[in-house]
Motif scaffolding. Sequence first.
Motif, short mmCIF file in Angstrom:
data_model
loop_
_atom_site.label_atom_id
_atom_site.label_comp_id
_atom_site.label_asym_id
_atom_site.label_seq_id
_atom_site.Cartn_x
_atom_site.Cartn_y
_atom_site.Cartn_z
N ARG A 182 -3.58 4.11 -13.45
CA ARG A 182 -4.80 4.67 -12.84
C ARG A 182 -5.56 3.57 -12.10
O ARG A 182 -6.01 3.75 -10.97
CB ARG A 182 -5.66 5.29 -13.94
N LEU A 183 -5.68 2.45 -12.76
CA LEU A 183 -6.38 1.32 -12.15
C LEU A 183 -5.67 0.86 -10.88
O LEU A 183 -6.30 0.62 -9.85
CB LEU A 183 -6.48 0.16 -13.15
N ALA A 184 -4.35 0.75 -10.98
CA ALA A 184 -3.57 0.28 -9.81
C ALA A 184 -3.74 1.23 -8.63
O ALA A 184 -3.85 0.80 -7.49
CB ALA A 184 -2.10 0.14 -10.19
N ARG A 185 -3.75 2.52 -8.91
CA ARG A 185 -3.95 3.50 -7.83
C ARG A 185 -5.35 3.40 -7.25
O ARG A 185 -5.55 3.51 -6.04
CB ARG A 185 -3.69 4.92 -8.34
N ALA A 186 -6.32 3.18 -8.13
CA ALA A 186 -7.71 3.09 -7.66
C ALA A 186 -7.92 1.87 -6.78
O ALA A 186 -8.77 1.89 -5.88
CB ALA A 186 -8.66 3.05 -8.86
N LEU A 187 -7.16 0.83 -7.04
CA LEU A 187 -7.34 -0.41 -6.28
C LEU A 187 -6.54 -0.43 -4.98
O LEU A 187 -6.70 -1.33 -4.16
CB LEU A 187 -6.92 -1.62 -7.14
N LEU A 188 -5.67 0.55 -4.81
CA LEU A 188 -4.78 0.56 -3.64
C LEU A 188 -5.58 0.80 -2.35
O LEU A 188 -6.33 1.76 -2.25
CB LEU A 188 -3.76 1.68 -3.83
N PRO A 189 -5.42 -0.07 -1.37
CA PRO A 189 -6.10 0.14 -0.08
C PRO A 189 -5.70 1.49 0.51
O PRO A 189 -4.59 1.97 0.31
CB PRO A 189 -5.58 -1.01 0.78
N ASP A 190 -6.61 2.10 1.25
CA ASP A 190 -6.38 3.43 1.80
C ASP A 190 -5.27 3.45 2.85
O ASP A 190 -4.45 4.35 2.87
CB ASP A 190 -7.67 3.98 2.42
N GLU A 191 -5.28 2.46 3.69
CA GLU A 191 -4.33 2.46 4.80
C GLU A 191 -2.95 1.99 4.33
O GLU A 191 -2.82 0.96 3.65
CB GLU A 191 -4.83 1.56 5.93
N GLU A 192 -1.93 2.73 4.75
CA GLU A 192 -0.57 2.48 4.28
C GLU A 192 -0.10 1.02 4.45
O GLU A 192 0.35 0.40 3.48
CB GLU A 192 0.39 3.45 4.97
N PRO A 193 -0.17 0.47 5.67
CA PRO A 193 0.33 -0.91 5.82
C PRO A 193 -0.48 -1.92 5.03
O PRO A 193 0.06 -2.93 4.56
CB PRO A 193 0.23 -1.15 7.34
N VAL A 194 -1.75 -1.66 4.88
CA VAL A 194 -2.60 -2.58 4.10
C VAL A 194 -2.23 -2.49 2.62
O VAL A 194 -2.18 -3.49 1.91
CB VAL A 194 -4.10 -2.26 4.30
N ALA A 195 -1.94 -1.27 2.17
CA ALA A 195 -1.54 -1.08 0.78
C ALA A 195 -0.24 -1.81 0.48
O ALA A 195 -0.08 -2.43 -0.58
CB ALA A 195 -1.39 0.41 0.49
N ALA A 196 0.70 -1.76 1.41
CA ALA A 196 1.97 -2.45 1.22
C ALA A 196 1.75 -3.97 1.17
O ALA A 196 2.38 -4.69 0.38
CB ALA A 196 2.94 -2.09 2.34
N ARG A 197 0.87 -4.44 2.01
CA ARG A 197 0.55 -5.87 2.04
C ARG A 197 -0.13 -6.29 0.73
O ARG A 197 0.17 -7.33 0.16
CB ARG A 197 -0.38 -6.15 3.23
N TRP A 198 -1.00 -5.45 0.27
CA TRP A 198 -1.72 -5.69 -1.00
C TRP A 198 -0.75 -5.77 -2.17
O TRP A 198 -0.88 -6.62 -3.05
CB TRP A 198 -2.73 -4.56 -1.20
N ALA A 199 0.23 -4.90 -2.17
CA ALA A 199 1.21 -4.89 -3.27
C ALA A 199 1.95 -6.22 -3.32
O ALA A 199 2.10 -6.83 -4.39
CB ALA A 199 2.19 -3.73 -3.10
N ALA A 200 2.41 -6.67 -2.17
CA ALA A 200 3.14 -7.94 -2.13
C ALA A 200 2.21 -9.11 -2.46
O ALA A 200 2.61 -10.07 -3.13
CB ALA A 200 3.76 -8.14 -0.75
N ALA A 201 0.96 -9.02 -2.01
CA ALA A 201 0.01 -10.12 -2.20
C ALA A 201 -0.38 -10.27 -3.67
O ALA A 201 -0.46 -11.38 -4.19
CB ALA A 201 -1.23 -9.90 -1.33
N THR A 202 -0.65 -9.16 -4.34
CA THR A 202 -1.03 -9.25 -5.75
C THR A 202 0.14 -9.75 -6.59
O THR A 202 -0.05 -10.51 -7.54
CB THR A 202 -1.50 -7.88 -6.28
N MET A 203 1.34 -9.35 -6.22
CA MET A 203 2.51 -9.83 -6.95
C MET A 203 2.67 -11.33 -6.76
O MET A 203 2.93 -12.07 -7.71
CB MET A 203 3.77 -9.09 -6.46
N GLU A 204 2.51 -11.78 -5.54
CA GLU A 204 2.64 -13.21 -5.26
C GLU A 204 1.54 -14.01 -5.94
O GLU A 204 1.78 -15.12 -6.44
CB GLU A 204 2.60 -13.43 -3.74
N LEU A 205 0.36 -13.46 -5.98
CA LEU A 205 -0.74 -14.15 -6.65
C LEU A 205 -0.42 -14.35 -8.14
O LEU A 205 -0.66 -15.43 -8.70
CB LEU A 205 -2.04 -13.35 -6.50
N GLY A 206 0.14 -13.34 -8.75
CA GLY A 206 0.52 -13.46 -10.15
C GLY A 206 1.65 -14.45 -10.36
O GLY A 206 1.71 -15.15 -11.37
#
Length: 301
Positions: free
Chosen positions: A174-198
């Motif tokens: 639920r949290l991960a969905r809530a944090l997902l950026p609205d725009e598709e390409p931004v969401a994909a970038r966010w997914a890769a970025a959060t993974m890399e940050l970790g």
Amino acid sequence: MTAMPETPAAVPSLLHAPVIDWFDEHARDLPWRRPEAGAWGVMVSEFMLQQTPVNRVLPVYEEWLARWPRPAALAAEPPGEAVRAWGRLGYPRRALRLHAAASAIAEQHGGEVPSDHAQLLALPGVGEYTAAAVASFAYGQRHAVLDTNVRRVFARAVSGAQYPPNATTAAERRLARALLPDEEPVAARWAAATMELGALVCTARTPACGRCPIADRCVWRAAGSPAHDGPPRRGQTYAGTDRQVRGKLLAVLREAVAPVPQQALDAVWDEPVQRARALDGLVSDGLVEPLPDGTYRLPLT
DNA sequence: TAAACGTGGCA
DNA sequence: TTGCCAAGTTT
């Protein structure tokens, strides 16, 4: 309804930009992130990276993509070749499942890795994480990609805990969905970025908070970086287990160019009951093929 | 839900 | 030296 911590509407916009900007500058140049990798390259990398560090995957990934540039090429070979080429990456059932996934892609998807999340999820060896990862990284779709890195980043930055729960919870999704950026390409970038940050900064043991782009918004840090309290995180034992015996047995078969006699397998472990159990397990898993003459080899079918 | 499933590097 | 940990999935 269970009372769940709400995510303030302002939280996402406070995290997206700094994390994505950080990724723009610090993302590693990994081969499966290059455009030429394609969806197949992404899928191969995701299978290999399941529970296996990047540095160990890199050389094997290059060999696989050079040898099997498309799913149909892998599907045309015996599954045992996939197991052999898997080398020492560990969890060799992944090789078998990747081969099976390639066969399904060749036969049911026209040789192209499907872009549909449900179709991805239906492939052997593709679970919740991998389906979302391939759809997001290969096809730019908007999915919550929850791997161990992302879960840890969210646990700390948003939930204020040192570590996420042992198993992924509904609250985390639920949290991960809530944090997902609205725009598709931004969401994909966010997914890769959060993974890399970790993976690079918000690491499990010694997080480099001094290099973290959201350290000033991290709830865990603001709370004084309290130590994990809940139940102990499940450790893995290995020495003396069936897993270790299976590994030794399969190593012999990987190196062999011809069927291996029982005697050669017996040499890897002195306890006969456990040895037989391990070999039986490998056979029933489809990782080893017993021949009528009593020898063994990697599976041809 | 919990246990099974490899392997090797690092603190 | 030993335990932790690594882009999970399956049963």
